[in-house]
Design an enzyme around this catalytic site. Sequence first.
Site, PDB file in Angstrom:
ATOM      1  N   ARG A  36     -17.244 -10.447   1.252  1.00  0.00           N
ATOM      2  CA  ARG A  36     -16.908  -9.226   0.476  1.00  0.00           C
ATOM      3  C   ARG A  36     -15.859  -8.359   1.165  1.00  0.00           C
ATOM      4  NH1 ARG A  36     -22.500  -9.171  -0.224  1.00  0.00           N
ATOM      5  NH2 ARG A  36     -23.083 -10.030  -2.240  1.00  0.00           N
TER       6      ARG A  36
ATOM      7  N   LYS B 109      -1.157  -5.486  -1.623  1.00  0.00           N
ATOM      8  CA  LYS B 109      -1.304  -6.425  -2.739  1.00  0.00           C
ATOM      9  C   LYS B 109      -1.508  -7.812  -2.155  1.00  0.00           C
ATOM     10  CE  LYS B 109       1.528  -4.451  -6.421  1.00  0.00           C
ATOM     11  NZ  LYS B 109       2.699  -4.750  -7.257  1.00  0.00           N
TER      12      LYS B 109
ATOM     13  N   GLU C  78      16.202  -7.221  -0.903  1.00  0.00           N
ATOM     14  CA  GLU C  78      15.140  -6.206  -0.988  1.00  0.00           C
ATOM     15  C   GLU C  78      15.481  -4.981  -0.129  1.00  0.00           C
ATOM     16  OE1 GLU C  78      12.621  -6.408  -3.059  1.00  0.00           O
ATOM     17  OE2 GLU C  78      12.308  -8.546  -3.458  1.00  0.00           O
TER      18      GLU C  78
ATOM     19  N   LYS D   1       9.239   1.579   1.666  1.00  0.00           N
ATOM     20  CA  LYS D   1       8.032   1.014   1.053  1.00  0.00           C
ATOM     21  C   LYS D   1       6.782   1.776   1.510  1.00  0.00           C
ATOM     22  CE  LYS D   1       5.405  -2.450  -0.804  1.00  0.00           C
ATOM     23  NZ  LYS D   1       5.293  -3.783  -1.307  1.00  0.00           N
TER      24      LYS D   1
ATOM     25  N   GLU E 287      -0.115   1.443  -7.993  1.00  0.00           N
ATOM     26  CA  GLU E 287       0.941   1.261  -8.987  1.00  0.00           C
ATOM     27  C   GLU E 287       0.617   1.957 -10.300  1.00  0.00           C
ATOM     28  OE1 GLU E 287       2.807  -2.581 -10.742  1.00  0.00           O
ATOM     29  OE2 GLU E 287       3.560  -2.380  -8.719  1.00  0.00           O
TER      30      GLU E 287
ATOM     31  N   ARG F 163       5.230   3.690  -7.827  1.00  0.00           N
ATOM     32  CA  ARG F 163       5.398   2.366  -7.210  1.00  0.00           C
ATOM     33  C   ARG F 163       6.215   1.410  -8.081  1.00  0.00           C
ATOM     34  NH1 ARG F 163       0.735  -0.655  -3.535  1.00  0.00           N
ATOM     35  NH2 ARG F 163       1.880  -2.585  -3.196  1.00  0.00           N
TER      36      ARG F 163
ATOM     37  N   ASN G  34      10.197  -2.144  -8.469  1.00  0.00           N
ATOM     38  CA  ASN G  34      10.484  -3.246  -9.382  1.00  0.00           C
ATOM     39  C   ASN G  34      11.954  -3.289  -9.815  1.00  0.00           C
ATOM     40  OD1 ASN G  34       8.863  -5.334 -10.476  1.00  0.00           O
ATOM     41  ND2 ASN G  34       9.277  -4.526 -12.521  1.00  0.00           N
TER      42      ASN G  34
ATOM     43  N   HIS H  51      13.845  -6.434 -10.670  1.00  0.00           N
ATOM     44  CA  HIS H  51      12.850  -7.503 -10.780  1.00  0.00           C
ATOM     45  C   HIS H  51      12.593  -7.969 -12.205  1.00  0.00           C
ATOM     46  CE1 HIS H  51      12.344  -6.719  -6.593  1.00  0.00           C
ATOM     47  NE2 HIS H  51      11.339  -7.558  -6.466  1.00  0.00           N
TER      48      HIS H  51
ATOM     49  N   HIS I 209      12.726 -11.830 -12.483  1.00  0.00           N
ATOM     50  CA  HIS I 209      11.620 -12.700 -12.907  1.00  0.00           C
ATOM     51  C   HIS I 209      12.059 -13.591 -14.062  1.00  0.00           C
ATOM     52  CE1 HIS I 209       8.591  -9.677 -11.035  1.00  0.00           C
ATOM     53  NE2 HIS I 209       8.983 -10.578 -10.166  1.00  0.00           N
TER      54      HIS I 209
ATOM     55  N   HIS J 219      13.597 -15.894  -4.501  1.00  0.00           N
ATOM     56  CA  HIS J 219      13.268 -14.632  -5.160  1.00  0.00           C
ATOM     57  C   HIS J 219      14.329 -13.556  -4.868  1.00  0.00           C
ATOM     58  CE1 HIS J 219      10.936 -11.386  -6.808  1.00  0.00           C
ATOM     59  NE2 HIS J 219      10.906 -10.770  -5.642  1.00  0.00           N
TER      60      HIS J 219
HETATM   61  N1  LIG Z   1       2.190  -8.683  -1.855  1.00  0.00           N
HETATM   62  C1  LIG Z   1       3.356  -8.171  -2.193  1.00  0.00           C
HETATM   63  O1  LIG Z   1       3.502  -6.962  -2.359  1.00  0.00           O
HETATM   64  C2  LIG Z   1       4.530  -9.080  -2.342  1.00  0.00           C
HETATM   65  C3  LIG Z   1       5.816  -8.541  -2.483  1.00  0.00           C
HETATM   66  C4  LIG Z   1       6.890  -9.412  -2.576  1.00  0.00           C
HETATM   67  C5  LIG Z   1       6.686 -10.783  -2.554  1.00  0.00           C
HETATM   68  N2  LIG Z   1       5.420 -11.276  -2.421  1.00  0.00           N
HETATM   69  C6  LIG Z   1       5.180 -12.726  -2.365  1.00  0.00           C
HETATM   70  O2  LIG Z   1       5.848 -13.237  -1.222  1.00  0.00           O
HETATM   71  C7  LIG Z   1       6.135 -14.608  -1.429  1.00  0.00           C
HETATM   72  C8  LIG Z   1       7.529 -14.896  -0.944  1.00  0.00           C
HETATM   73  O3  LIG Z   1       7.600 -14.567   0.418  1.00  0.00           O
HETATM   74  P1  LIG Z   1       8.704 -15.194   1.382  1.00  0.00           P
HETATM   75  O4  LIG Z   1      10.033 -15.068   0.737  1.00  0.00           O
HETATM   76  O5  LIG Z   1       8.476 -14.591   2.697  1.00  0.00           O
HETATM   77  O6  LIG Z   1       8.368 -16.754   1.317  1.00  0.00           O
HETATM   78  P2  LIG Z   1       7.552 -17.745   2.282  1.00  0.00           P
HETATM   79  O7  LIG Z   1       6.330 -17.127   2.784  1.00  0.00           O
HETATM   80  O8  LIG Z   1       7.412 -19.003   1.505  1.00  0.00           O
HETATM   81  O9  LIG Z   1       8.571 -17.978   3.484  1.00  0.00           O
HETATM   82  C9  LIG Z   1       9.814 -18.574   3.234  1.00  0.00           C
HETATM   83  C10 LIG Z   1      10.025 -19.814   4.123  1.00  0.00           C
HETATM   84  O10 LIG Z   1      10.336 -19.373   5.434  1.00  0.00           O
HETATM   85  C11 LIG Z   1       9.466 -20.009   6.374  1.00  0.00           C
HETATM   86  N3  LIG Z   1       9.332 -19.074   7.480  1.00  0.00           N
HETATM   87  C12 LIG Z   1       8.657 -17.902   7.481  1.00  0.00           C
HETATM   88  N4  LIG Z   1       8.898 -17.232   8.598  1.00  0.00           N
HETATM   89  C13 LIG Z   1       9.739 -17.989   9.345  1.00  0.00           C
HETATM   90  C14 LIG Z   1      10.372 -17.803  10.599  1.00  0.00           C
HETATM   91  N5  LIG Z   1      10.257 -16.668  11.284  1.00  0.00           N
HETATM   92  N6  LIG Z   1      11.152 -18.801  11.056  1.00  0.00           N
HETATM   93  C15 LIG Z   1      11.344 -19.944  10.321  1.00  0.00           C
HETATM   94  N7  LIG Z   1      10.796 -20.144   9.127  1.00  0.00           N
HETATM   95  C16 LIG Z   1      10.006 -19.169   8.639  1.00  0.00           C
HETATM   96  C17 LIG Z   1       8.227 -20.340   5.616  1.00  0.00           C
HETATM   97  O11 LIG Z   1       7.513 -21.396   6.196  1.00  0.00           O
HETATM   98  C18 LIG Z   1       8.810 -20.727   4.249  1.00  0.00           C
HETATM   99  O12 LIG Z   1       9.242 -22.049   4.283  1.00  0.00           O
HETATM  100  C19 LIG Z   1       5.927 -14.883  -2.911  1.00  0.00           C
HETATM  101  O13 LIG Z   1       4.742 -15.620  -3.078  1.00  0.00           O
HETATM  102  C20 LIG Z   1       5.770 -13.490  -3.513  1.00  0.00           C
HETATM  103  O14 LIG Z   1       4.926 -13.492  -4.646  1.00  0.00           O
HETATM  104  C21 LIG Z   1       4.355 -10.452  -2.321  1.00  0.00           C
END
Ligand SMILES: NC(=O)c1ccc[n+]([C@@H]2O[C@H](COP(=O)([O-])OP(=O)(O)OC[C@H]3O[C@@H](n4cnc5c(N)ncnc54)[C@H](O)[C@@H]3O)[C@@H](O)[C@H]2O)c1
Length: 362
Positions: free
Chosen positions: A123, A145, A187, A234, A244, A248, A252, A255, A259, A272
């Site tokens: 939990r 999130k 971003e 942020k 949100e 917040r 977006n 976005h 999307h 992304h």
């Molecule tokens: N929770 C939130 O508020 C929020 C906001 C924006 C995005 N997201 C989520 O984040 C995700 C995308 O995140 P991302 O772009 O970081 O992608 P990711 O986590 O897939 O990382 C991108 C790639 O980089 C690699 N990597 C990470 N750190 C590294 C490092 N220091 N050196 C070498 N390789 C490295 C990973 O293994 C992966 O292959 C999506 O699922 C999205 O929905 C969440």
Amino acid sequence: MSMQTLTVTTSTTTYPVIVAEGALTELAGQLAALGLRGRPWLITDTNVMPLHGSALLAALRTAGYDAQAIAVPAGEASKSIEVLGQLYDWLIAGGVERRDVILALGGGVIGDLAGFAAASVLRGIAVVQLPTTLLAMVDAAVGGKTGINHPLGKNLIGAFHQPRLVLADTATLTTLPPRELRAGWAEVIKHGVILDVGLFTELEQFATAVQGSGDQLAIDARMTAIIRRAVAVKVGVVSRDEREQGERIILNYGHTIAHAVETLSGYGHILHGEAVAIGMHAEARIALALGLCDEALVERQHALLCAYGLDPTLPPNLDPAALVAATLRDKKVEARKVRWVLPTAIGSVVVRDDVPEAMVGW
Ligand SMILES: NC(=O)c1ccc[n+]([C@@H]2O[C@H](COP(=O)([O-])OP(=O)(O)OC[C@H]3O[C@@H](n4cnc5c(N)ncnc54)[C@H](O)[C@@H]3O)[C@@H](O)[C@H]2O)c1
């Protein structure tokens, strides 16, 4: 490191956000300072484990922590019910307790997945976010999130679960593939456009300086300070609107189109952040068409996106009608009205739900 600490303060919680080169070396001390004395459960991915995970695990053990680690396959596909189930098996079979802490070391995929495991196992136990991508540092790791994807859509299952600490070590960015780093800059630039004109100007000056030196990937004190400033945007937004319900939504910006572009081009083809750059340009043009901003804003933003290696052009093969239809399926749609975040000046945006469909995607 106290000078560099930001603080998220919501109605329910408060936690430090540290952005510094070498911050991971402070983790054991920071855990102790926060009273997190249970076992650390390090969750990372197969790319990050050998680059940064093993050293962190060794450092925690040296500091006296009985730390465990697991690496899930790198990539978005790991944000699944199956991989989440494997994490529950690992945690529960290993004897996880309420006082323990999950350490989410990686990009946004790990932050969301491990964050949701922490939100739900027993939990809810503590989670510390240790972002290693630029996108995760300035966006995903802060704000609470968490979640996984459903076969019918992204991020459809999850929970708000604020971390106890966010530690962003900018030194980890040196191993990030350049394309991932570029995507993260979208971003950072977005945060300047929505709320911080000073950050935007700093980014312009930094781009000029970097181009002059030809040293694009050096993670130095100046870049760390810029990233910290973007994270601060942020931190401010989620502190004012944790769930949100109001402000917040401005995060977006770019976005809605992003999307739609991601959906239409098929997930995985375009990162992304690359889609966000396209979305920011398209949405600034919508603002221009509505008379909300001037041409100079659109051009200045376009130039900055290009300076950070992003291509903000709408892919020519995208059908405008399909783009409009895809924006209507966006999560931020209320009563079939898209809530557009549109810039009025650098550092300032408005939310509008009365944008005629004809203005989208021309
Ligand atoms: N929770 C939130 O508020 C929020 C906001 C924006 C995005 N997201 C989520 O984040 C995700 C995308 O995140 P991302 O772009 O970081 O992608 P990711 O986590 O897939 O990382 C991108 C790639 O980089 C690699 N990597 C990470 N750190 C590294 C490092 N220091 N050196 C070498 N390789 C490295 C990973 O293994 C992966 O292959 C999506 O699922 C999205 O929905 C969440």
